[in-house]
Design an enzyme around this catalytic site. Sequence first.
Site, PDB file in Angstrom:
ATOM      1  CE  LYS A 117      -4.245  -1.863   1.922  1.00  0.00           C
ATOM      2  NZ  LYS A 117      -5.186  -1.909   3.042  1.00  0.00           N
ATOM      3  CE  LYS A 198      -5.518  -9.135  -2.228  1.00  0.00           C
ATOM      4  NZ  LYS A 198      -6.854  -8.950  -1.818  1.00  0.00           N
ATOM      5  CE  LYS A 201     -12.765  -4.118  -1.091  1.00  0.00           C
ATOM      6  NZ  LYS A 201     -12.573  -3.788   0.281  1.00  0.00           N
TER       7      LYS A 201
HETATM    8  P1  ADP Z   1      -9.257  -6.058  -1.321  1.00  0.00           P
HETATM    9  O1  ADP Z   1      -7.855  -6.588  -1.443  1.00  0.00           O
HETATM   10  O2  ADP Z   1     -10.042  -6.240  -2.546  1.00  0.00           O
HETATM   11  O3  ADP Z   1      -9.266  -4.640  -0.792  1.00  0.00           O
HETATM   12  P2  ADP Z   1     -10.028  -6.761   1.352  1.00  0.00           P
HETATM   13  O4  ADP Z   1      -8.649  -6.517   1.835  1.00  0.00           O
HETATM   14  O5  ADP Z   1     -11.089  -5.789   1.756  1.00  0.00           O
HETATM   15  O6  ADP Z   1      -9.981  -6.936  -0.237  1.00  0.00           O
HETATM   16  O7  ADP Z   1     -10.477  -8.217   1.790  1.00  0.00           O
HETATM   17  C1  ADP Z   1     -11.621  -8.623   2.488  1.00  0.00           C
HETATM   18  C2  ADP Z   1     -11.563 -10.141   2.674  1.00  0.00           C
HETATM   19  O8  ADP Z   1     -11.555 -10.786   1.392  1.00  0.00           O
HETATM   20  C3  ADP Z   1     -10.276 -10.631   3.385  1.00  0.00           C
HETATM   21  O9  ADP Z   1     -10.594 -11.732   4.217  1.00  0.00           O
HETATM   22  C4  ADP Z   1      -9.400 -11.051   2.241  1.00  0.00           C
HETATM   23  O10 ADP Z   1      -8.450 -12.010   2.642  1.00  0.00           O
HETATM   24  C5  ADP Z   1     -10.408 -11.612   1.249  1.00  0.00           C
HETATM   25  N1  ADP Z   1      -9.899 -11.460  -0.125  1.00  0.00           N
HETATM   26  C6  ADP Z   1      -9.599 -10.293  -0.753  1.00  0.00           C
HETATM   27  N2  ADP Z   1      -9.181 -10.511  -2.017  1.00  0.00           N
HETATM   28  C7  ADP Z   1      -9.229 -11.861  -2.202  1.00  0.00           C
HETATM   29  C8  ADP Z   1      -8.922 -12.703  -3.304  1.00  0.00           C
HETATM   30  N3  ADP Z   1      -8.522 -12.214  -4.456  1.00  0.00           N
HETATM   31  N4  ADP Z   1      -9.073 -14.039  -3.143  1.00  0.00           N
HETATM   32  C9  ADP Z   1      -9.514 -14.553  -1.969  1.00  0.00           C
HETATM   33  N5  ADP Z   1      -9.812 -13.807  -0.890  1.00  0.00           N
HETATM   34  C10 ADP Z   1      -9.678 -12.475  -0.989  1.00  0.00           C
END
Ligand code: ADP
Length: 349
Positions: A117, A198, A201
Amino acid sequence: MATQTPRILSGIQPSGKLHIGNYLGALKNFVELQNSGKYECFFMIADYHSITEDYDPKTKSAQVLELVADFLAVGLDPDKSTIFLQSLIPEHTELAWIFSTVTPVAELTRMTQYKDKASRQTKNINAGLFTYPILQAVDILIYKPELVPVGHDQLQHLELANDIVRRFNKKFGQTFKEIKPLLTQSPRVMSLGDPQKKMSKSDPSGCLFLSDEPGEIKKKIQKAVASSQGLEGVGLPAGNQDAILSKIEEAYQNNPALQGGLNLFLLLVIFDYEAALKIIKNKKYRYSEIKEVLAEALSNHLEYFRMKKKELIQNPNILKETLVGGSAHARKFASATLTEVKQKIGLTL
Ligand code: ADP
Ligand code: TRP
């Protein structure tokens, strides 16, 4: 002797629409764990975490309510789970200060999410972004749960929470127990545009959002990066869903060049298992066919979610009541832990 129902806790930041990575890595599991009836469930909206990234104050409360609607639309039920808002429980930030005194700066510097980040938001590398995992450790430990269902990317933060448990107990006496992560069978959904990364968002172009309409789903899946080779050599078993998914997870490590194809097939196994099984049995992995069937399956699967969410969003008062009620319940636990901690660390009159 009566055994206590094991407690689970997890959280998600209110920072935009949810994607299928969030759903398959976390939310789907939340619902299954809740419905199993085996756990006492706490699910938190991490609004204090979300303000460590650039955001518009005018939209934050709508994002919070939207996430409550997402929770309810996928099947979380306030009668079965405690759904609450982090900022309504001041004990979290109070305990975060205390935990910061047993967390080495060197441990925080190692966190890959922080490094990632910080490299993206170079104009706003704030201290909150750096101490983020301390607040996350509080979110979890203040409720003394056993299990924390999360996606793969959160494992390092949970290790840090356990490190805090050990340091705190060593210094002040046994107070917290180490927690265990609970991964799903699809803890890593990859980006549709760049399958080496991965789905996140922070890169909306690679995301398939839960609220996407069928037309968008079709367009995104058709454009998704597959692989230049087929999946014939991976040796996917014609077995049950779990067996196929663990083989895909194993193949992710060994065949980086196949990640795009594997990612699409993983989605097919989850959203149309019968079609995936047929392809495995025939040993013909044509990406054009996989994409077509997948787009159709996703559109059907997400239809109920889209409809339910639209309906819930019309009733902000119900969403607010859910959070206020859940937070009042959660606060009782948080406040008991903080009182105990203050006694242990000698801050009592
Ligand atoms: P992002 O990376 O999209 O901002 P968050 O950090 O808000 O997502 O993640 C919320 C939940 O979703 C967490 O438990 C995270 O581990 C899971 N998560 C986020 N992206 C993935 C992904 N690509 N595959 C599986 N789980 C994910
Ligand atoms: N850091 C988590 C994420 O980005 C969100 C989160 C905050 C969380 N507090 C938590 C997850 C406590 C699990 C437990 O996804």
